[in-house]
Motif scaffolding. Sequence first.
Motif, short mmCIF file in Angstrom:
data_model
loop_
_atom_site.label_atom_id
_atom_site.label_comp_id
_atom_site.label_asym_id
_atom_site.label_seq_id
_atom_site.Cartn_x
_atom_site.Cartn_y
_atom_site.Cartn_z
N ASN A 1 0.82 -1.09 -0.11
CA ASN A 1 0.11 -0.11 0.08
C ASN A 1 0.89 1.12 0.04
OD1 ASN A 1 -2.19 1.41 0.23
ND2 ASN A 1 -2.38 1.64 2.34
N THR A 2 1.74 1.33 -1.26
CA THR A 2 2.66 2.41 -1.27
C THR A 2 2.01 3.84 -1.70
OG1 THR A 2 4.21 0.56 -1.50
CG2 THR A 2 5.00 3.02 -2.06
N ILE A 3 2.69 4.74 -1.18
CA ILE A 3 2.30 6.13 -1.81
C ILE A 3 3.53 6.74 -2.79
CG2 ILE A 3 1.73 8.71 -1.32
CD1 ILE A 3 0.65 7.40 1.58
N PHE A 4 3.17 7.26 -3.90
CA PHE A 4 4.23 7.47 -4.82
C PHE A 4 4.25 8.98 -5.03
CE2 PHE A 4 3.75 2.98 -5.74
CZ PHE A 4 4.97 2.55 -5.86
N GLU A 5 5.30 9.55 -5.30
CA GLU A 5 5.37 10.85 -5.83
C GLU A 5 6.52 10.92 -6.77
OE1 GLU A 5 4.00 13.95 -2.34
OE2 GLU A 5 5.79 12.84 -1.95
N VAL A 6 6.39 11.90 -7.59
CA VAL A 6 7.46 12.06 -8.88
C VAL A 6 7.59 13.40 -8.79
CG1 VAL A 6 5.75 12.31 -10.57
CG2 VAL A 6 8.01 11.59 -11.22
N ARG A 7 8.94 13.63 -9.23
CA ARG A 7 9.57 15.18 -8.85
C ARG A 7 9.44 15.78 -10.38
NH1 ARG A 7 15.02 16.54 -6.74
NH2 ARG A 7 15.84 16.01 -8.92
N VAL A 8 8.69 16.54 -10.39
CA VAL A 8 8.54 17.41 -11.88
C VAL A 8 8.84 18.95 -11.55
CG1 VAL A 8 7.16 18.06 -13.79
CG2 VAL A 8 6.81 15.78 -12.71
N LYS A 9 9.76 19.42 -12.17
CA LYS A 9 10.46 20.87 -11.90
C LYS A 9 10.49 21.47 -10.55
CE LYS A 9 8.88 21.98 -16.60
NZ LYS A 9 7.74 22.49 -17.57
N GLU A 10 11.29 20.50 -9.84
CA GLU A 10 11.38 20.78 -8.33
C GLU A 10 10.10 20.68 -7.65
OE1 GLU A 10 14.75 20.87 -7.56
OE2 GLU A 10 15.18 20.84 -9.66
N SER A 11 9.26 20.13 -8.11
CA SER A 11 8.02 20.00 -7.01
C SER A 11 7.57 18.53 -7.16
CB SER A 11 6.75 20.95 -7.34
OG SER A 11 6.44 20.65 -8.64
N TRP A 12 7.18 18.09 -5.78
CA TRP A 12 6.72 16.44 -5.80
C TRP A 12 5.10 16.23 -5.95
CZ3 TRP A 12 9.95 12.78 -5.81
CH2 TRP A 12 11.39 13.20 -5.23
N ILE A 13 4.88 15.64 -7.21
CA ILE A 13 3.42 15.43 -7.47
C ILE A 13 3.21 14.01 -7.40
CG2 ILE A 13 2.06 15.73 -9.49
CD1 ILE A 13 3.84 17.80 -10.64
N PRO A 14 1.87 13.79 -6.85
CA PRO A 14 1.27 12.36 -6.41
C PRO A 14 1.29 11.58 -7.83
CG PRO A 14 -0.03 13.90 -5.43
CD PRO A 14 0.78 14.61 -6.21
N LEU A 15 1.62 10.39 -7.67
CA LEU A 15 1.83 9.35 -8.74
C LEU A 15 1.06 8.23 -8.41
CD1 LEU A 15 3.46 8.74 -11.42
CD2 LEU A 15 5.18 7.68 -10.20
N TRP A 16 0.36 7.68 -9.74
CA TRP A 16 -0.30 6.67 -9.64
C TRP A 16 -1.41 6.38 -8.18
CZ3 TRP A 16 4.80 3.79 -9.75
CH2 TRP A 16 5.47 3.72 -11.03
N GLN A 17 -2.19 7.56 -8.12
CA GLN A 17 -3.15 7.63 -7.00
C GLN A 17 -4.43 6.65 -7.31
OE1 GLN A 17 -3.43 11.94 -6.81
NE2 GLN A 17 -3.05 11.73 -4.63
N ASP A 18 -4.78 6.67 -8.61
CA ASP A 18 -6.09 6.05 -8.98
C ASP A 18 -5.66 4.53 -9.02
OD1 ASP A 18 -8.19 5.23 -9.98
OD2 ASP A 18 -7.99 5.77 -12.24
N LYS A 19 -6.38 3.70 -8.32
CA LYS A 19 -6.07 2.35 -8.22
C LYS A 19 -6.28 1.60 -9.74
CE LYS A 19 -7.36 -1.74 -5.90
NZ LYS A 19 -8.02 -2.15 -4.44
#
Length: 188
Positions: free
Chosen positions: A143-161
């Motif tokens: 049950n992992t929460i992912f974030e990806v860095r885009v232009k120096e900000s962290w954006i949630p990744l793969w939130q939708d199941k």
Amino acid sequence: MKIFGLGSLVFVLVMSFFNEKRANNSGKEPSPMRMTDAERIYFKNIRSAYYDIENRRDAKMTVYRHGKRSKDSNMPTLVFSIITNQLNDEAYIFLEPNFEDLPIHVKWSIPEKNQEGEIIFEGGDKFAHFEFAQKITPLLQENTIFEVRVKESWIPLWQDKKEKNAVMVTIEDYRKLISFSNLDETPL
């Protein structure tokens, strides 16, 4: 000198009887990303129905992208595709971000286990893409929460199941396609 030459020849002959590994100078080493006919037929006839298919006749390759992947171009995401190479009987997994930043930084956390970390993808060849997929796979099963860095900000990744499941299914289908079963192994 004759004794040395004759002794060396006898030594080489004796040692050759004990050497089980033979040199393969044919240039046709088995690829770790090789597909057998059975796996290719199964994937093409059964599993490919879940994918959008792009035939690249110029490269003699076929690209499979999961039908339930994120197609929202406004939100940064990472999508995996499976590429089959008919000429070499090989399959590759390929990371397709919908943004241009390299290296790709993926931050992950598992709150229940109080674990977190970061995976960095620098780009590279078919082995680098596969290695990144291997690092992500065990985390996707939690049950992992992912974030990806885009232009120096962290954006949630793969939130939708559905989106997360599309990534997991693509990686699993690829692993079956190349008969790769152990999470701890690497084809390198």
